[in-house]
Design a protein around this motif. Sequence first.
Motif, PDB file in Angstrom:
ATOM      1  N   TYR A  11       9.014  -9.663   3.090  1.00  0.00           N
ATOM      2  CA  TYR A  11       9.140  -8.589   4.220  1.00  0.00           C
ATOM      3  C   TYR A  11       8.169  -7.220   3.987  1.00  0.00           C
ATOM      4  CZ  TYR A  11      13.011 -11.739   5.068  1.00  0.00           C
ATOM      5  OH  TYR A  11      14.014 -12.728   5.406  1.00  0.00           O
ATOM      6  N   SER A  12       7.438  -7.522   3.007  1.00  0.00           N
ATOM      7  CA  SER A  12       6.365  -6.198   2.644  1.00  0.00           C
ATOM      8  C   SER A  12       5.313  -6.448   3.543  1.00  0.00           C
ATOM      9  CB  SER A  12       6.047  -6.385   1.209  1.00  0.00           C
ATOM     10  OG  SER A  12       4.871  -5.288   1.125  1.00  0.00           O
ATOM     11  N   GLY A  13       4.506  -5.175   3.874  1.00  0.00           N
ATOM     12  CA  GLY A  13       3.356  -5.224   4.494  1.00  0.00           C
ATOM     13  C   GLY A  13       2.067  -5.648   3.852  1.00  0.00           C
ATOM     14  N   ILE A  14       2.321  -5.752   2.562  1.00  0.00           N
ATOM     15  CA  ILE A  14       1.403  -6.195   1.532  1.00  0.00           C
ATOM     16  C   ILE A  14       0.942  -7.790   1.621  1.00  0.00           C
ATOM     17  CG2 ILE A  14       0.433  -6.434  -0.692  1.00  0.00           C
ATOM     18  CD1 ILE A  14       2.584  -3.801  -1.462  1.00  0.00           C
ATOM     19  N   PRO A  15      -0.338  -8.402   2.010  1.00  0.00           N
ATOM     20  CA  PRO A  15      -0.279  -9.763   2.140  1.00  0.00           C
ATOM     21  C   PRO A  15      -0.010 -10.577   0.824  1.00  0.00           C
ATOM     22  CG  PRO A  15      -2.446  -8.324   2.893  1.00  0.00           C
ATOM     23  CD  PRO A  15      -1.394  -7.241   2.075  1.00  0.00           C
ATOM     24  N   LEU A  16       0.297 -11.671   0.945  1.00  0.00           N
ATOM     25  CA  LEU A  16       0.887 -12.592   0.011  1.00  0.00           C
ATOM     26  C   LEU A  16      -0.246 -12.703  -1.195  1.00  0.00           C
ATOM     27  CD1 LEU A  16       3.141 -15.291   1.723  1.00  0.00           C
ATOM     28  CD2 LEU A  16       3.626 -13.211   1.101  1.00  0.00           C
ATOM     29  N   HIS A  17      -1.535 -12.968  -0.901  1.00  0.00           N
ATOM     30  CA  HIS A  17      -2.226 -13.062  -1.861  1.00  0.00           C
ATOM     31  C   HIS A  17      -2.811 -11.708  -2.556  1.00  0.00           C
ATOM     32  CE1 HIS A  17      -5.023 -11.051   1.110  1.00  0.00           C
ATOM     33  NE2 HIS A  17      -5.699 -11.116  -0.018  1.00  0.00           N
ATOM     34  N   LYS A  18      -2.652 -10.643  -1.990  1.00  0.00           N
ATOM     35  CA  LYS A  18      -2.628  -9.355  -2.704  1.00  0.00           C
ATOM     36  C   LYS A  18      -1.585  -9.344  -3.891  1.00  0.00           C
ATOM     37  CE  LYS A  18      -4.500  -5.270  -3.451  1.00  0.00           C
ATOM     38  NZ  LYS A  18      -5.493  -5.213  -4.461  1.00  0.00           N
ATOM     39  N   GLN A  19      -0.175  -9.595  -3.183  1.00  0.00           N
ATOM     40  CA  GLN A  19       0.900  -9.427  -4.187  1.00  0.00           C
ATOM     41  C   GLN A  19       0.879 -10.312  -5.564  1.00  0.00           C
ATOM     42  OE1 GLN A  19       4.906  -9.613  -2.542  1.00  0.00           O
ATOM     43  NE2 GLN A  19       3.914  -9.546  -0.407  1.00  0.00           N
ATOM     44  N   ILE A  20       0.149 -11.533  -5.193  1.00  0.00           N
ATOM     45  CA  ILE A  20      -0.076 -12.502  -6.346  1.00  0.00           C
ATOM     46  C   ILE A  20      -1.245 -11.836  -7.243  1.00  0.00           C
ATOM     47  CG2 ILE A  20      -0.778 -14.621  -7.021  1.00  0.00           C
ATOM     48  CD1 ILE A  20       0.452 -15.693  -4.516  1.00  0.00           C
ATOM     49  N   GLU A  21      -2.113 -11.271  -6.642  1.00  0.00           N
ATOM     50  CA  GLU A  21      -3.280 -10.840  -7.361  1.00  0.00           C
ATOM     51  C   GLU A  21      -3.017  -9.558  -8.258  1.00  0.00           C
ATOM     52  OE1 GLU A  21      -7.013  -7.685  -6.425  1.00  0.00           O
ATOM     53  OE2 GLU A  21      -6.310  -8.989  -4.796  1.00  0.00           O
ATOM     54  N   ASP A  22      -2.042  -8.795  -7.563  1.00  0.00           N
ATOM     55  CA  ASP A  22      -1.462  -7.438  -8.322  1.00  0.00           C
ATOM     56  C   ASP A  22      -0.528  -7.949  -9.492  1.00  0.00           C
ATOM     57  OD1 ASP A  22      -2.943  -6.008  -6.808  1.00  0.00           O
ATOM     58  OD2 ASP A  22      -1.400  -5.311  -5.459  1.00  0.00           O
ATOM     59  N   PHE A  23       0.144  -8.959  -9.337  1.00  0.00           N
ATOM     60  CA  PHE A  23       0.984  -9.580 -10.426  1.00  0.00           C
ATOM     61  C   PHE A  23       0.378  -9.830 -11.665  1.00  0.00           C
ATOM     62  CE2 PHE A  23       2.908 -13.384 -12.158  1.00  0.00           C
ATOM     63  CZ  PHE A  23       3.978 -12.667 -12.814  1.00  0.00           C
ATOM     64  N   ILE A  24      -0.726 -10.821 -11.334  1.00  0.00           N
ATOM     65  CA  ILE A  24      -1.609 -11.359 -12.427  1.00  0.00           C
ATOM     66  C   ILE A  24      -2.304 -10.003 -12.901  1.00  0.00           C
ATOM     67  CG2 ILE A  24      -3.546 -12.736 -12.885  1.00  0.00           C
ATOM     68  CD1 ILE A  24      -2.321 -14.763 -10.656  1.00  0.00           C
TER      69      ILE A  24
END
Length: 485
Positions: A11-24
């Motif tokens: 539900y975040s406005g942040i794209p899914l791939h960006k969330q994964i990138e930031d997590f790693i």
Amino acid sequence: MTDQEWKIDRYSGIPLHKQIEDFIKRKIIHGEWTVGTKLPSQRALAARFQVNRSTVVEAMGELYAQGLVEGKTGGGTKVCNNTWSLLSAYASLDWNSYVKKGSYHPNFSIIQKINREEFNEEIIRLGTGELSKDLLPVSKMESVIKKMSFSKVALGYEEPKGNIILRQTVSKHLERYDIQASPSNILIVSGALQALQLVSFGLLKKGSIVLAESPSYLHSIKFFQSGGTQVIGVPMDKDGVKTSLLRQYKQQLSTDLLYTIPSFHNPTGITMSEARRKELQKLCREEQLPMIEDDVYRDLWLDDPPPPPLKSKDKEGNILYVGSLSKTASPGLRVGWIIGPEPVIERLADIKMQTDYGTSALSQSIAAEWLSEGYYDEHLKVIRSALKRRREKALQLLQTYFGGSAHWTIPAGGFYIWITFPKEIRVHELFEKALKRNVLINPGNIYDPAASSCIRFSYAYSSMQDLEKGIKVLAEIMEELGGSR
């Protein structure tokens, strides 16, 4: 490898791939994934985050572009050497080289995978060796704790062998099995597994040989091997370990110790017959072969009590007897015991003090109350009845879905049914396909390398509904793999 608590925010406005990138990236920046750390495969990451693989590919592309990771053909993706030159003025320690140097052997990768997946709430666990959450005595434990006088509970360290009241209680408890053990001959341990570890560290030298049933739970853990001890499997039949072969193994291999689970064996569910127990004890006396009797499932009989423990006939002190509350009452208490000659118990107690300075004093106090006030026996009646219903349901389902192909043991107690599939079924492939459909099994080759067409099936953990759903999934996969129904 991945943080089980972190989840994609859809539900975040942040794209899914960006969330994964930031997590790693956070894992790298904070030193949780150091230089040389191998990342999970793209397929595994997609499954973990429940996204399309293309989403992971996009995230990894950004990390490659930033110079944080690198990949080599056949070598997977790793945190690369120039990561810390980008993020820090200091070079990073190569912790992976330390990990590889450690003397304690890593477990089989498939067991590591099972250990991780068991905490996935969406998984149906068909191999788990513990009681279902709804069979754990939560309300009774709460009652025990409320009645306890905390003025008498030690919140500091206990003596090396454990809480004296608990050892006296265990001594009294063992009399029901005709085992005579003074409190001085009892060591309280953090579960039966620690008892085995202490024996490995304290009584065996590098190059020692331990015999165990094959298959056996002992083959699925590595602390004997990590100490330089070799574990050799001895075949079983319907009555238990084949004593006809045991003498030959002992004489040819200069064996130091025998490990056995005679009652409701893990993983086969077999109970050693009384006649076989007599043969085994006679042989061990003649061959001067000491024995560990792992009896943690004894009280989980569903039809009739098993024959008396081997330890009950041991007048020479040749047997180390291991018991626990983990299988019957609460794995979370981490309370068990080992019984043996006083010099052995003194030696193991010394090692235990060096490693953890004693089992939780609070857990020991709860265990003493649980055993001495009749709660244990009341609880056993409840779980025996529940486990018997689960066993019957499991056997009915197995007959419905696999009656024309596989065969299995019918256990008289404990948790396990040992299932043998047609030889054309590749159990490792069955494991992977089942996991993709949220069903977790324990392949037989964990317990015996030759058991490549077997699984350890447990009826103790999953609900009746999940047992049926899980078995149905296995049957569907089995048809895909070429097994007939």
